[in-house]
Scaffold this active site. Structure first.
Site, short mmCIF file in Angstrom:
data_model
loop_
_atom_site.label_atom_id
_atom_site.label_comp_id
_atom_site.label_asym_id
_atom_site.label_seq_id
_atom_site.Cartn_x
_atom_site.Cartn_y
_atom_site.Cartn_z
N ASP A 150 -18.56 11.54 -19.38
CA ASP A 150 -18.13 11.09 -18.06
C ASP A 150 -17.93 12.27 -17.11
OD1 ASP A 150 -17.38 9.15 -16.22
OD2 ASP A 150 -16.00 8.15 -17.59
N ASP A 188 -18.88 1.57 -11.68
CA ASP A 188 -18.72 0.49 -12.65
C ASP A 188 -18.92 -0.87 -11.96
OD1 ASP A 188 -17.93 2.77 -13.91
OD2 ASP A 188 -15.89 2.10 -14.38
C1 GLA Z 1 -15.66 5.75 -15.71
C2 GLA Z 1 -16.97 5.22 -16.28
C3 GLA Z 1 -16.72 3.99 -17.10
C4 GLA Z 1 -15.69 4.24 -18.18
C5 GLA Z 1 -14.43 4.81 -17.56
C6 GLA Z 1 -13.43 5.28 -18.58
O1 GLA Z 1 -15.16 4.87 -14.76
O2 GLA Z 1 -17.88 4.96 -15.25
O3 GLA Z 1 -17.92 3.50 -17.65
O4 GLA Z 1 -16.23 5.14 -19.13
O5 GLA Z 1 -14.72 5.93 -16.73
O6 GLA Z 1 -12.28 5.74 -17.94
#
Ligand code: GLA
Length: 546
Positions: free
Chosen positions: A181, A246
């Protein structure tokens, strides 16, 4: 006919020749491909991730239940294999030597002789089910749990300063996949192209030490155009990169925000941001995020559209829903073998929009490995039902009475159609088809001389034209080595992309991979410059363009 560097003229390759060329010749037991044989490339990954339905509450119990469900409900049989543990699995503690310290209560011993707090336990469990295991970290010092969705703030859950140490640990635990990430990297204003390359090289060194490869999933949300630098970053043989944020933050039953809903428009927005067909080839994939099929918010019809969009895009099929509570309809959507086959097709190309029939009525097409075969999505983004027509010409196919159409969701042959097919598509819905017809003509170009003097391996294709702006290109080559060779492709003045060329079997055997290029010059004015970045007998021979 086109002139190529004033030397050889190009040829129009007839469909019959393509069909002939698809034949594989068996010589002395060894399989020999020829220049037109498309070599299979690594498909996008399929699996499950803990984030969408469990947020940072993930632990061994949850992970085991998901692995069990993946096998019991038929998903494993359908091709899903990764069980990916996302954020929340460790809380930022390291020992005096900088090794990650894991909470033994969340990750206890699972079998006699095991030690609590050893992530090898859960990996063994996942592997014992015939599945693969994924883990998660951040490229920066901190991770996203400095902005927690649930529970307290945790600092220092990233891997910066510990790349090789952490990735070695992941490999020793037995993990097969790592998602990295960008919350920490973003906060520190690091350069993602630099950090992710460093991580990919650490993964390579770890593989050299342990013999264990971690599949590389880059999660930078598309902020810095990863499609321009992520394919083959740091020498990765295959990888995926997120192209957007997301679809929905986690929806965890009985927890804060449990009433959240995934939305159809949010899912569509992620699909749209994930379309970068010039970068998706030979095992490198745009990742529009974990799927929300089976989560609260989408209807069953919308789930089918979602699955259709991910399949036509050859997106990673990583399911975010709780697999233990999937409805039969959601499960059927996720395991439709024909939708999965479209996603996993061995040509590895992303579908592209090939026609618009008025505002919001779209025709998408994904070329499949079998010559003349296309996955076609008729997408109605409008508020009213509408008829959408696809012409075989939109797909690069010739008109032919023998062209057949199959409905992927009805699992039914619809008949034969000479030049087009029309479907009635509900509002905000889609129809997913397989069209099997007569392949269109390709124009072949022979390699011209390099202009870079001493870099003799560079191969130039000049005066190239394509019938369409985003055109399919078949690249014929020889790679006698046991591992893929890499070449950088620059089209006109565009940012280059790196292409992986799998082994062709021997120095005599040719094969081909397919890519899609943006032909941004009208007429026969495009230049494709292919520069191998490693040699060992690797040769680019010719290209053929639609
Ligand atoms: C980000 C990523 C997600 C997830 C979260 C975890 O938002 O885009 O897919 O992994 O972090 O905190």
């Amino acid at each position: 006919m086109f002139k190529v560097d004033g030397s050889k003229s190009s040829q129009v390759i007839l469909v019959a020749l393509i069909a002939f060329a698809m034949m594989v010749v068996h010589l002395g037991g060894a399989t020999q491909a020829n220049a037109q044989t498309a070599i299979a490339v690594p498909p996008p990954p399929m699996g499950w991730s803990s984030w969408n339905s469990f947020s940072n509450t993930v632990d061994a119990k949850i992970t085991m239940a998901q692995a069990d469900a993946m096998v019991a409900n038929g998903m494993a049989k359908a091709g899903y294999q990764y069980v990916n543990i996302d954020e929340g699995w460790w809380l930022g503690q390291r020992d005096a030597d900088g090794n990650i310290v894991v909470d033994g209560k969340a990750w206890p011993a699972l079998a006699p002789g095991e030690r609590a707090g050893d992530m090898a336990n859960i990996v063994r469990y996942i592997h014992s089910k015939g599945l693969k295991a994924g883990i998660y970290t951040d490229a920066g010092m901190d991770g996203c749990s400095m902005y927690p969705d649930l529970g307290p703030v945790y600092q220092h859950v990233g891997s910066e300063g510990h790349y090789e140490q952490d990735f070695l640990q992941f490999a020793k635990w037995g993990f097969d996949y790592v998602k990295v990430d960008w919350c920490g990297g973003d906060k520190e204003k690091l350069d993602p192209a630099v950090q992710y390359a460093e991580i990919a090289r650490a993964i390579d060194r770890v593989q050299a030490k342990t013999g264990h490869r971690l599949y590389f999933s880059i999660c930078e949300w598309g902020n810095n155009s990863p499609w321009t630098w992520a394919p083959n970053i740091g020498g990765a043989p295959s990888d995926i990169w997120r192209t957007s944020g997301d679809i929905v933050p986690p929806i965890v039953p009985h927890q804060k925000h449990s009433g959240r809903l995934a939305s159809f428009t949010g899912m569509l927005a992620n699909f749209d941001q994930g379309v970068h067909p010039e970068a998706e080839h030979t095992g490198f994939y745009n990742d529009p995020d974990m799927m929300v099929v089976g989560m609260p918010g989408l209807t069953e019809a919308q789930n089918r559209v979602h699955m259709s969009l991910w399949a036509i895009s050859a997106a990673p099929l990583i399911v975010g829903a709780d697999l233990t509570t999937l409805s039969p309809a959601a499960l059927a959507t996720l395991t439709n073998p024909e939708a999965i086959a479209i996603d996993q097709d061995s040509l590895g190309l992303q579908g592209v929009k090939v026609a618009t029939r008025g505002d919001g009525l779209e025709v998408w097409s994904k070329a499949l490995a079998s010559p003349g075969e296309r996955a076609v999505l008729l997408l109605n983004r409008t508020g009213d039902p509408a008829s959408i027509t696809v012409h075989w010409g939109d797909l690069g196919l010739q008109d032919a009475l023998t062209t057949s159409v199959r409905d992927v969701w009805a699992r039914k042959e619809l008949g034969k159609f000479e030049s087009s097919y029309s479907a009635h598509v509900q509002s905000n819905d889609a129809v997913l088809l397989i069209v099997r017809g007569r392949e269109g003509k390709l124009t072949e170009y022979a390699a011209g001389a390099s202009e870079r003097g001493s870099t003799v391996q560079e191969v130039l294709f000049r005066n190239v034209s394509s019938r369409v702006r985003i055109g399919r290109v078949r690249i014929a080559y020889r790679n006698p080595d046991h591992t893929p060779r890499i070449a950088e492709l620059r089209v006109n003045g565009q940012i280059p992309t790196r292409i992986a060329f799998p082994p062709t079997g021997s120095a005599q055997a040719s094969g081909a991979v397919w890519i899609q290029a943006i032909f941004d010059r009208e007429g026969a004015k495009n230049v494709l410059d292919v520069s191998p970045i490693s040699d060992s007998g690797f040769r680019i021979q010719s290209i053929a363009v639609e």
